[in-house]
Write an enzyme that holds these catalytic residues in place. Structure first.
Site, PDB file in Angstrom:
ATOM      1  CG  HIS A  22     -10.898  35.069   6.417  1.00 42.32           C
ATOM      2  ND1 HIS A  22     -11.346  34.042   7.195  1.00 42.32           N
ATOM      3  CD2 HIS A  22     -11.190  36.216   7.093  1.00 42.32           C
ATOM      4  CE1 HIS A  22     -11.891  34.533   8.288  1.00 42.32           C
ATOM      5  NE2 HIS A  22     -11.807  35.852   8.253  1.00 42.32           N
ATOM      6  CG  ASP A 122     -12.275  31.079   5.732  1.00 40.08           C
ATOM      7  OD1 ASP A 122     -12.156  30.652   6.888  1.00 40.08           O
ATOM      8  OD2 ASP A 122     -11.752  32.127   5.335  1.00 40.08           O
TER       9      ASP A 122
END
Length: 126
Positions: A22, A122
């Site tokens: 990520h 995110d």
């Protein structure tokens, strides 16, 4: 985007989930934003993640990112070196999520202190 009315760069706070898979795309975006010279870029993650990404970035002097460490609460099965998905045993993922959730007030303080113009987070935040 343009430079703010005061002629200062815009503050961008990036907040990826705690996994390298990520964080990497966020760093790629940071490179693109950095090349415009319009932004001051901050990346918030745990010390376990920050320490592992600082070294490679130190060799790349072209990327100016300031790191903000988000300290998670230590839980019985989750010492600080496991405040990342990197090397985390699968059975501890719920514990990491729990520690991450408990850090919400700390992240709120980071937002209050930094006062970013843009927050990029995110999609998979828990």
């Amino acid at each position: 985007m343009t430079i703010s009315r005061q002629g200062k760069k815009q503050k961008v706070l990036m907040f990826p989930w705690l996994g390298h898979g990520h964080i990497s795309p966020f760093l790629e975006l940071a490179k693109k934003l950095n090349n415009t010279n319009l932004f001051d870029i901050y990346l918030c993650s745990t010390p376990a993640n920050v320490s592992s990404i600082k070294k490679p970035l130190a060799n790349d002097g072209s990327l100016a990112v300031r790191f903000i460490e988000l300290h998670l609460r230590e839980l019985p099965d989750l010492p600080p070196h496991l405040h990342t998905t990197n090397g985390l045993p699968l059975h501890l993922m719920p514990t990491l999520k729990k520690a991450f959730d408990k850090a919400s007030p700390k992240f709120s303080r980071i937002l209050e202190e930094l006062q970013p113009d843009l927050l990029i987070y995110d999609l998979i935040q828990h």
